[in-house]
Write a protein that holds these residues in place. Structure first.
Motif, mmCIF file in Angstrom:
data_model
loop_
_atom_site.group_PDB
_atom_site.id
_atom_site.type_symbol
_atom_site.label_atom_id
_atom_site.label_comp_id
_atom_site.label_asym_id
_atom_site.label_seq_id
_atom_site.Cartn_x
_atom_site.Cartn_y
_atom_site.Cartn_z
ATOM 1 N N LEU A 111 0.808 -1.367 -0.083
ATOM 2 C CA LEU A 111 -0.398 0.440 -0.585
ATOM 3 C C LEU A 111 0.677 1.013 0.045
ATOM 4 C CD1 LEU A 111 -3.416 1.410 0.683
ATOM 5 C CD2 LEU A 111 -2.151 1.168 2.624
ATOM 6 N N TRP A 112 1.881 1.136 0.676
ATOM 7 C CA TRP A 112 2.756 2.465 1.302
ATOM 8 C C TRP A 112 3.583 2.892 -0.226
ATOM 9 C CZ3 TRP A 112 8.524 2.375 0.947
ATOM 10 C CH2 TRP A 112 8.559 3.915 0.596
ATOM 11 N N ILE A 113 4.365 1.507 -0.954
ATOM 12 C CA ILE A 113 5.072 1.619 -2.394
ATOM 13 C C ILE A 113 3.630 2.489 -3.776
ATOM 14 C CG2 ILE A 113 5.839 0.376 -4.373
ATOM 15 C CD1 ILE A 113 6.690 -1.604 -2.052
ATOM 16 N N TRP A 114 2.950 1.878 -3.355
ATOM 17 C CA TRP A 114 2.130 2.398 -5.059
ATOM 18 C C TRP A 114 1.542 3.641 -4.379
ATOM 19 C CZ3 TRP A 114 2.476 0.379 -9.386
ATOM 20 C CH2 TRP A 114 2.656 -0.711 -9.365
ATOM 21 N N THR A 115 1.097 3.525 -2.830
ATOM 22 C CA THR A 115 0.721 5.245 -2.560
ATOM 23 C C THR A 115 1.546 6.560 -2.941
ATOM 24 O OG1 THR A 115 -1.029 4.177 -1.349
ATOM 25 C CG2 THR A 115 -0.441 6.664 -0.866
ATOM 26 N N PHE A 116 3.390 5.863 -2.525
ATOM 27 C CA PHE A 116 4.695 6.964 -2.804
ATOM 28 C C PHE A 116 4.683 6.616 -4.183
ATOM 29 C CE2 PHE A 116 8.843 6.905 -1.789
ATOM 30 C CZ PHE A 116 9.298 8.444 -1.871
ATOM 31 N N VAL A 117 4.780 5.926 -5.093
ATOM 32 C CA VAL A 117 4.253 5.669 -6.501
ATOM 33 C C VAL A 117 3.571 7.174 -7.211
ATOM 34 C CG1 VAL A 117 4.289 4.884 -8.779
ATOM 35 C CG2 VAL A 117 4.900 3.872 -6.785
ATOM 36 N N ALA A 118 2.259 6.913 -6.733
ATOM 37 C CA ALA A 118 0.955 8.131 -7.620
ATOM 38 C C ALA A 118 1.600 9.270 -6.327
ATOM 39 C CB ALA A 118 -0.287 7.662 -6.292
ATOM 40 N N VAL A 119 2.021 9.715 -5.784
ATOM 41 C CA VAL A 119 2.287 11.057 -5.487
ATOM 42 C C VAL A 119 4.148 11.297 -5.708
ATOM 43 C CG1 VAL A 119 3.364 12.552 -3.524
ATOM 44 C CG2 VAL A 119 1.507 10.854 -2.809
ATOM 45 N N ILE A 120 4.355 10.880 -6.155
ATOM 46 C CA ILE A 120 5.960 10.953 -7.631
ATOM 47 C C ILE A 120 5.508 11.424 -8.676
ATOM 48 C CG2 ILE A 120 7.651 10.068 -7.893
ATOM 49 C CD1 ILE A 120 8.248 8.658 -5.312
ATOM 50 N N LEU A 121 4.343 10.812 -8.923
ATOM 51 C CA LEU A 121 4.356 10.697 -10.255
ATOM 52 C C LEU A 121 3.117 12.121 -10.150
ATOM 53 C CD1 LEU A 121 3.877 9.659 -13.452
ATOM 54 C CD2 LEU A 121 1.463 8.592 -12.698
ATOM 55 N N HIS A 122 1.885 12.262 -9.503
ATOM 56 C CA HIS A 122 1.923 13.595 -9.442
ATOM 57 C C HIS A 122 2.139 15.067 -9.573
ATOM 58 C CE1 HIS A 122 -1.224 16.298 -8.017
ATOM 59 N NE2 HIS A 122 0.007 17.143 -8.066
ATOM 60 N N VAL A 123 3.442 14.803 -8.647
ATOM 61 C CA VAL A 123 5.130 16.027 -8.641
ATOM 62 C C VAL A 123 5.395 16.403 -9.696
ATOM 63 C CG1 VAL A 123 6.551 17.280 -7.898
ATOM 64 C CG2 VAL A 123 5.221 16.032 -6.560
ATOM 65 N N PHE A 124 5.800 14.558 -10.443
ATOM 66 C CA PHE A 124 6.590 14.729 -11.844
ATOM 67 C C PHE A 124 5.834 14.853 -13.127
ATOM 68 C CE2 PHE A 124 8.331 11.846 -15.428
ATOM 69 C CZ PHE A 124 9.625 12.262 -15.109
ATOM 70 N N VAL A 125 4.774 14.988 -13.493
ATOM 71 C CA VAL A 125 3.962 15.746 -15.027
ATOM 72 C C VAL A 125 3.706 16.391 -14.526
ATOM 73 C CG1 VAL A 125 3.001 12.931 -14.913
ATOM 74 C CG2 VAL A 125 1.389 15.045 -13.694
ATOM 75 N N ASP A 126 3.955 17.375 -13.316
ATOM 76 C CA ASP A 126 3.556 19.019 -13.129
ATOM 77 C C ASP A 126 4.589 19.019 -13.604
ATOM 78 O OD1 ASP A 126 0.745 18.810 -12.326
ATOM 79 O OD2 ASP A 126 1.231 18.796 -9.822
ATOM 80 N N ILE A 127 6.237 19.083 -12.972
ATOM 81 C CA ILE A 127 6.950 19.664 -13.982
ATOM 82 C C ILE A 127 7.001 19.993 -14.966
ATOM 83 C CG2 ILE A 127 9.710 19.121 -14.317
ATOM 84 C CD1 ILE A 127 9.510 17.994 -11.469
ATOM 85 N N PHE A 128 6.456 18.852 -16.546
ATOM 86 C CA PHE A 128 6.319 19.337 -17.272
ATOM 87 C C PHE A 128 5.607 19.871 -18.085
ATOM 88 C CE2 PHE A 128 7.975 15.289 -16.631
ATOM 89 C CZ PHE A 128 9.543 14.876 -18.114
ATOM 90 N N ASN A 129 4.391 20.591 -17.263
ATOM 91 C CA ASN A 129 4.006 22.369 -16.900
ATOM 92 C C ASN A 129 4.456 23.335 -17.834
ATOM 93 O OD1 ASN A 129 1.206 20.314 -15.601
ATOM 94 N ND2 ASN A 129 1.702 19.933 -16.730
#
Length: 326
Positions: free
Chosen positions: A95-113
């Motif tokens: 649960l922690w791993i996949w939640t962590f991946v979701a948070v990282i993905l959110h921030v990561f894709v925002d960088i490209f805006n």
């Protein structure tokens, strides 16, 4: 990215977790991971609530500390703890791993805006904005919808979205290549260019450009690598006058200046007050520059009224300022 895209990305991640046989064979863990991925994909944007306070607070803080390195580490812990309290049968580590991946993905894709984030805090407060993907990208959102349709007709959700995300990696590389071609074309048109801020649009082959040269600002558009210049402004440094210095103490102006990397300014003196206006050149809509900060001061340089935010007409701006009509 926009809220809708973050939501579909969260669902996609939760679906990809089912590729792991352990997750697929444990319904409680799979359910918890899906919830964690959806919440994790939204959590960094909790600072949107600052809009209820005022625009200055929102502009200064949105995508700031909530997208920082400490926050990226803290969000998964809080979300995992909350979900685990209701679904204790779930595997805590998964649960922690996949939640962590979701948070990282959110921030990561925002960088490209073009808006970017302060993803490198606390090491630097610099905004990281690559300007490759629009805040809402029709291709990215549509590919997720295709994935949901395939899932609905019987395709394995995990492998379906894994294939889609491989396509998205190629898409991001393509967008980067397209952006670099635009920059090369700008250098040909404006040889003394020192910086170009590129903002993607909803259209695949169109980009907004705010170009800084030695003595001028250029506001332009790239259409299939053809550079179309809309406006040219003389590059005038912000003077260190008493009026300007007093204006910079205003919260709205201070928030604008902390966020906007390229702007022009105007100052007018009236019979009973001064007005100072700061205009962000990254955003142009139908010959109008809607993102501004405006402050009005009396003749003793006391701030009387101010506003920052998105305004699409002079009449609306006057309504926001309320106190001193010109």
């Amino acid at each position: 990215m926009d809220t809708g895209t973050h939501v579909v990305m969260g669902i996609a991640l939760g679906s990809m977790a089912t590729i792991d046989p352990y997750v697929a064979s444990n319904p409680e863990t799979a359910t918890a991971i899906m919830i964690g991925a959806i919440i994790g994909s939204q959590a960094p944007d909790m600072d949107t609530i600052l809009k209820l306070k005022n625009n200055a607070k929102y502009i200064r803080n949105h995508r700031g500390i909530t997208h920082s390195i400490p926050a990226v580490c803290l969000w998964p812990l809080l979300i995992t703890a909350g979900i685990y309290a209701f679904i204790p049968q779930a595997d805590l580590l998964y649960l922690w791993i996949w939640t962590f991946v979701a948070v990282i993905l959110h921030v990561f894709v925002d960088i490209f805006n073009a808006y970017g984030t302060q993803a490198l805090r606390p090491f630097t407060h610099k905004w990281v904005a690559l300007g490759i993907i629009n805040t809402f990208d029709p291709v990215i959102f549509s590919l997720h919808i295709v994935g949901f349709i395939l899932w609905g007709i019987g395709f394995h959700p995990g492998y379906t979205f894994l294939a889609i995300y491989v396509i998205l990696v190629v898409y991001y590389v393509l967008r980067f290549w397209m952006q670099q071609r635009v920059i090369q074309q700008v250098r040909k048109v404006i040889p003394n260019m020192t910086n170009t801020i590129i903002s993607p649009t909803l259209y695949f082959n169109q980009w907004h450009l705010a170009i800084t040269a030695k003595d001028s600002f250029y506001v332009a558009r790239a259409v299939k690598n053809q550079i179309i210049i809309h406006d040219t402004f003389e590059k005038v440094p912000l003077p260190e006058t008493a009026v300007i210095e007093a204006a910079k103490f205003d919260d709205n102006v201070s928030a604008f200046l902390s966020f906007s990397p390229v702007y022009r300014w105007e100052m007018e003196e009236f019979s009973d007050h001064y007005e100072v206006r700061f205009i962000d050149l990254r955003y142009r809509s139908k010959d109008y520059y809607p993102f501004v900060a405006v402050v009005q001061l009396d003749l003793d340089l006391h701030i009387v009224s101010s506003y920052t935010g998105w305004i699409f007409s002079e009449d609306k701006l006057r309504e926001k300022l309320e106190i001193i009509p010109n």
